[in-house]
Write a protein that holds these residues in place. Structure first.
Motif, PDB file in Angstrom:
ATOM      1  N   CYS A 219       0.827  -1.213   0.000  1.00 25.57           N
ATOM      2  CA  CYS A 219       0.000   0.000   0.000  1.00 25.57           C
ATOM      3  C   CYS A 219       0.858   1.258   0.000  1.00 25.57           C
ATOM      4  O   CYS A 219       0.544   2.249  -0.656  1.00 25.57           O
ATOM      5  N   LEU A 220       1.966   1.214   0.740  1.00 23.38           N
ATOM      6  CA  LEU A 220       2.853   2.371   0.817  1.00 23.38           C
ATOM      7  C   LEU A 220       3.434   2.704  -0.553  1.00 23.38           C
ATOM      8  O   LEU A 220       3.517   3.874  -0.941  1.00 23.38           O
ATOM      9  N   HIS A 221       3.793   1.677  -1.309  1.00 21.09           N
ATOM     10  CA  HIS A 221       4.423   1.891  -2.612  1.00 21.09           C
ATOM     11  C   HIS A 221       3.418   2.207  -3.711  1.00 21.09           C
ATOM     12  O   HIS A 221       3.682   3.042  -4.574  1.00 21.09           O
ATOM     13  N   GLU A 222       2.274   1.523  -3.685  1.00 21.36           N
ATOM     14  CA  GLU A 222       1.324   1.667  -4.791  1.00 21.36           C
ATOM     15  C   GLU A 222       0.365   2.830  -4.610  1.00 21.36           C
ATOM     16  O   GLU A 222      -0.020   3.468  -5.589  1.00 21.36           O
ATOM     17  N   GLN A 223      -0.038   3.107  -3.361  1.00 22.22           N
ATOM     18  CA  GLN A 223      -1.034   4.150  -3.137  1.00 22.22           C
ATOM     19  C   GLN A 223      -0.431   5.440  -2.583  1.00 22.22           C
ATOM     20  O   GLN A 223      -1.089   6.478  -2.577  1.00 22.22           O
ATOM     21  N   ARG A 224       0.775   5.377  -2.056  1.00 22.37           N
ATOM     22  CA  ARG A 224       1.504   6.533  -1.558  1.00 22.37           C
ATOM     23  C   ARG A 224       0.660   7.405  -0.604  1.00 22.37           C
ATOM     24  O   ARG A 224       0.493   8.609  -0.812  1.00 22.37           O
ATOM     25  N   PRO A 225       0.124   6.811   0.446  1.00 22.42           N
ATOM     26  CA  PRO A 225      -0.657   7.604   1.408  1.00 22.42           C
ATOM     27  C   PRO A 225       0.246   8.607   2.118  1.00 22.42           C
ATOM     28  O   PRO A 225       1.444   8.360   2.326  1.00 22.42           O
ATOM     29  N   ALA A 226      -0.336   9.731   2.515  1.00 20.95           N
ATOM     30  CA  ALA A 226       0.461  10.787   3.139  1.00 20.95           C
ATOM     31  C   ALA A 226       0.532  10.651   4.654  1.00 20.95           C
ATOM     32  O   ALA A 226       1.537  11.013   5.269  1.00 20.95           O
ATOM     33  N   THR A 227      -0.541  10.143   5.269  1.00 20.25           N
ATOM     34  CA  THR A 227      -0.616  10.068   6.730  1.00 20.25           C
ATOM     35  C   THR A 227      -0.788   8.636   7.191  1.00 20.25           C
ATOM     36  O   THR A 227      -1.154   7.754   6.412  1.00 20.25           O
ATOM     37  N   ALA A 233      -6.004   2.868   6.420  1.00 23.03           N
ATOM     38  CA  ALA A 233      -7.224   2.632   5.643  1.00 23.03           C
ATOM     39  C   ALA A 233      -6.919   1.825   4.386  1.00 23.03           C
ATOM     40  O   ALA A 233      -7.697   0.941   3.993  1.00 23.03           O
ATOM     41  N   ALA A 234      -5.787   2.090   3.761  1.00 28.78           N
ATOM     42  CA  ALA A 234      -5.409   1.343   2.562  1.00 28.78           C
ATOM     43  C   ALA A 234      -5.120  -0.123   2.898  1.00 28.78           C
ATOM     44  O   ALA A 234      -5.532  -1.036   2.164  1.00 28.78           O
ATOM     45  N   ILE A 235      -4.433  -0.371   4.011  1.00 31.46           N
ATOM     46  CA  ILE A 235      -4.135  -1.746   4.430  1.00 31.46           C
ATOM     47  C   ILE A 235      -5.418  -2.535   4.673  1.00 31.46           C
ATOM     48  O   ILE A 235      -5.522  -3.717   4.330  1.00 31.46           O
ATOM     49  N   ARG A 236      -6.419  -1.865   5.247  1.00 38.32           N
ATOM     50  CA  ARG A 236      -7.680  -2.549   5.544  1.00 38.32           C
ATOM     51  C   ARG A 236      -8.440  -2.922   4.270  1.00 38.32           C
ATOM     52  O   ARG A 236      -9.412  -3.656   4.317  1.00 38.32           O
ATOM     53  N   GLY A 237      -7.995  -2.460   3.125  1.00 39.07           N
ATOM     54  CA  GLY A 237      -8.557  -2.933   1.867  1.00 39.07           C
ATOM     55  C   GLY A 237      -8.135  -4.359   1.544  1.00 39.07           C
ATOM     56  O   GLY A 237      -8.761  -5.021   0.707  1.00 39.07           O
ATOM     57  N   TYR A 238      -7.080  -4.839   2.205  1.00 33.70           N
ATOM     58  CA  TYR A 238      -6.574  -6.193   1.990  1.00 33.70           C
ATOM     59  C   TYR A 238      -6.827  -7.126   3.165  1.00 33.70           C
ATOM     60  O   TYR A 238      -7.000  -8.336   2.982  1.00 33.70           O
ATOM     61  N   LEU A 239      -6.798  -6.601   4.358  1.00 33.12           N
ATOM     62  CA  LEU A 239      -6.949  -7.415   5.568  1.00 33.12           C
ATOM     63  C   LEU A 239      -8.072  -6.864   6.440  1.00 33.12           C
ATOM     64  O   LEU A 239      -8.161  -5.640   6.616  1.00 33.12           O
ATOM     65  N   PRO A 240      -8.924  -7.745   7.001  1.00 39.97           N
ATOM     66  CA  PRO A 240      -8.884  -9.202   6.946  1.00 39.97           C
ATOM     67  C   PRO A 240      -9.436  -9.749   5.633  1.00 39.97           C
ATOM     68  O   PRO A 240     -10.129  -9.061   4.896  1.00 39.97           O
TER      69      PRO A 240
END
Length: 263
Positions: A219-227, A233-240
């Motif tokens: 998520c850090l590399h593909e979506q580049r979130p700022a905060t 929130a991006a991680i929770r798109g994959y887990l659980p």
């Protein structure tokens, strides 16, 4: 402002029959990411990550920091628990990290980590990323990256490291690391699972990793979130997900959650 990090990864647990496969990759992946973002990074890998070395490494990172410094500690390995000895745990258990030498010296407990964290100077930011521990069940998320035949839980049962004559009656009921660490004084905790869940050791495209670490970095590399809150929130798109029933957690103040990542 100094930026320093300690990345711990333990696959090898001699004497326990509970070796893992993705934790060393996790530690090296976090070290590469943080090094690329201006952190001075130290690592403790497998036999380097004794209980004494983990305690000394965390202590050195924290006591050497000054106001305005940013510290990151990542841990990938097993989590476990012991019966609470001082009455400060509502569930009667002290949670802990499992060092390489757990079979001879036991875990690094949350009470000890809390004391270490309390030594920090004012205005020192601490981020703890913990990819370890326990069990639950929900269904959601994208599983397309997971290799067949995976994953494995990152939980160390008491009977696999504690002498049989010391085992408590409730040894088969796991608890998690997270509840103890949320009182440890860090600004922010990113954890791989809820209090009643496991974090899973798996592999992606033939390479072992922890599920939380893999998706956090993806998520850090593909979506580049700022905060941090956007990253979470991006991680929770994959887990659980169905095969990875772990619900990542973010614990910290609203202000800390809105900090820019790794700054």
């Amino acid at each position: 402002m100094a930026k320093r990090a300690l990345c711990i990864g333990i696959n090898d647990y001699p004497g326990t029959r509970n070796d893992l496969s993705g934790c060393v990759n996790d530690a090296n992946d976090w070290a590469a990411e943080l090094g690329g973002r201006g952190f001075t990074v130290s690592t403790l890998i497998d036999a380097q990550a004794t209980r004494a070395a983990m305690s000394a490494g965390i202590a050195g990172l924290i006591t050497g920091a000054q106001a305005g410094d940013s510290l990151v500690i990542t841990y990938s390995g097993h989590g476990t628990w012991v019966p609470d000895s001082n009455g400060d745990e509502p569930d009667g258990r002290d949670e802990g990290l499992c060092p390489w030498d757990i079979s001879t010296v036991g875990p690094l407990l949350d009470d000890e980590i809390r004391i270490l964290f309390a030594q920090r100077a004012a205005s020192v930011r601490i981020l703890l990323i913990s990819d370890s521990c326990h069990s639950g069940s929900v269904t959601r998320g994208d599983e397309s990256d997971i290799d067949p035949g995976m994953p494995r839980a990152r939980y160390m049962p008491l009977q696999d490291w504690m002498p049989g004559n010391e085992l408590p009656a409730s040894a088969n009921r796991p608890r998690t690391l997270v509840s103890g660490l949320r009182r440890s004084g860090g600004d922010l905790l990113l954890a791989g699972c809820q209090d009643t869940e496991y974090s899973w050791d798996t592999s992606f495209r033939g390479r072992p990793n922890g599920a939380f670490t893999y998706y956090a970095l993806k998520c850090l590399h593909e979506q580049r979130p700022a905060t941090y809150e956007a990253w979470f929130a991006a991680i929770r798109g994959y887990l659980p997900s169905t095969r990875l029933p772990q619900s990542p957690q973010i614990l910290g103040s609203a202000t800390a959650r809105r900090f820019r990542i790794f700054e």
